[in-house]
Design an enzyme around this catalytic site. Sequence first.
Site, PDB file in Angstrom:
ATOM      1  N   ARG A  50       0.799  -1.213   0.000  1.00 35.63           N
ATOM      2  CA  ARG A  50       0.000   0.000   0.000  1.00 35.63           C
ATOM      3  C   ARG A  50       0.834   1.267   0.000  1.00 35.63           C
ATOM      4  O   ARG A  50       0.586   2.192  -0.764  1.00 35.63           O
ATOM      5  CB  ARG A  50      -0.901   0.052   1.254  1.00 35.63           C
ATOM      6  N   THR A  51       1.833   1.325   0.886  1.00 33.98           N
ATOM      7  CA  THR A  51       2.564   2.580   1.035  1.00 33.98           C
ATOM      8  C   THR A  51       3.304   2.906  -0.259  1.00 33.98           C
ATOM      9  O   THR A  51       3.214   4.018  -0.784  1.00 33.98           O
ATOM     10  CB  THR A  51       3.531   2.486   2.236  1.00 33.98           C
ATOM     11  N   LYS A  79      26.457  -4.978  -1.396  1.00 29.90           N
ATOM     12  CA  LYS A  79      27.916  -4.862  -1.593  1.00 29.90           C
ATOM     13  C   LYS A  79      28.555  -4.135  -0.407  1.00 29.90           C
ATOM     14  O   LYS A  79      29.738  -3.839  -0.436  1.00 29.90           O
ATOM     15  CB  LYS A  79      28.206  -4.079  -2.870  1.00 29.90           C
ATOM     16  N   ARG A 100      11.667   3.550   3.323  1.00 25.99           N
ATOM     17  CA  ARG A 100      11.250   2.569   4.341  1.00 25.99           C
ATOM     18  C   ARG A 100      12.463   1.717   4.664  1.00 25.99           C
ATOM     19  O   ARG A 100      13.137   1.208   3.761  1.00 25.99           O
ATOM     20  CB  ARG A 100      10.110   1.685   3.847  1.00 25.99           C
ATOM     21  N   HIS A 128       5.660   6.156  11.426  1.00 28.96           N
ATOM     22  CA  HIS A 128       5.105   5.991  10.079  1.00 28.96           C
ATOM     23  C   HIS A 128       4.133   7.156   9.842  1.00 28.96           C
ATOM     24  O   HIS A 128       2.918   6.987   9.813  1.00 28.96           O
ATOM     25  CB  HIS A 128       4.380   4.645  10.005  1.00 28.96           C
TER      26      HIS A 128
END
Length: 298
Positions: A50-51, A79, A100, A128
């Site tokens: 969703r986000t 890496k 995120r 959030h």
Amino acid sequence: MYHIISIRDFERSDLDHLLDRAQEFDTGNYRPGLLDDKLLALLFFEPSTRTRMSFAAAMGRLGGKSISVDSVEASSIVKGETLADTIRVISSYVDAVVLRHPKEGAARLASEFTSVPVINAGDGAGQHPSQTLLDLYTIRQSMPIDGIDVGLLGDLRYGRTAHSLALALSLYDVTLHTVAPGGLEMPANITLELRERGMEVIEHPSVEEAIRELDVLYVTRIQRERFPDSASYYDVASSYRITTDLLDDVKERLMILHPLPRAGEIDPAVDCTPYARYFEQARNGVPVRMALLHEVMK
Ligand code: NCD
């Protein structure tokens, strides 16, 4: 506001302004192509549906474009590159970054290494903020936020959506009711902070005890990925579930919200009741994120 990192950085007037703007975007009351020369980076180092999709949809609706990194495995992090280096480079390509990350504090750190706005789309068990804005938006569409009783149910220890929402609600006249399985209570420092901000916080042993008092019940998933091992997860898994028989004597205007994804906490039979508002809530992610993106890039 430049970076969108934590609800702690917001005053009530900032929230109300963004919610008003979201309403304008929602009703189509805006000029097309507002961000048509802008490019957004979506950096998602944790799963998201969703986000990520609603930020991309919001950017597209405003005429802008987005580019993305969707996993740690597909990026130079494997890496050994640091987040600081990744952000420094990517932010030289774009006009804003949505991040995120599994580590609490990652978005704040990232904001120190870039000259473009950073929007926190979830930092571990931290915050959030864009989810909180769409939660508030969904509530406000049905009732004034001042004067209501809101229940937070579930994993209040690791749940970043619960942390952000509780802090935002403390800027309004809201009584907070919390219900959490043993060991997953709201962190003591957050509860203290809420009370210092003047909020009444009432802890309940079960959702049955609290539900009749509530105007909003905000259900959350147990954040399995934050648990140290699977045994401690299974100790609390399935310890609460909203079913239709719990809803017999609730307030008529009760709204059941959930940031989604759900993992068994709400019986799908509840979806057909007038209380279930979580799909509408998810839909509100687009106008709310349009308001946020426009605010930081206009
Ligand atoms: C939430 C999250 O990522 O914190 N999901 C979302 O953004 N809607 C809630 C969760 O994963 O439980």
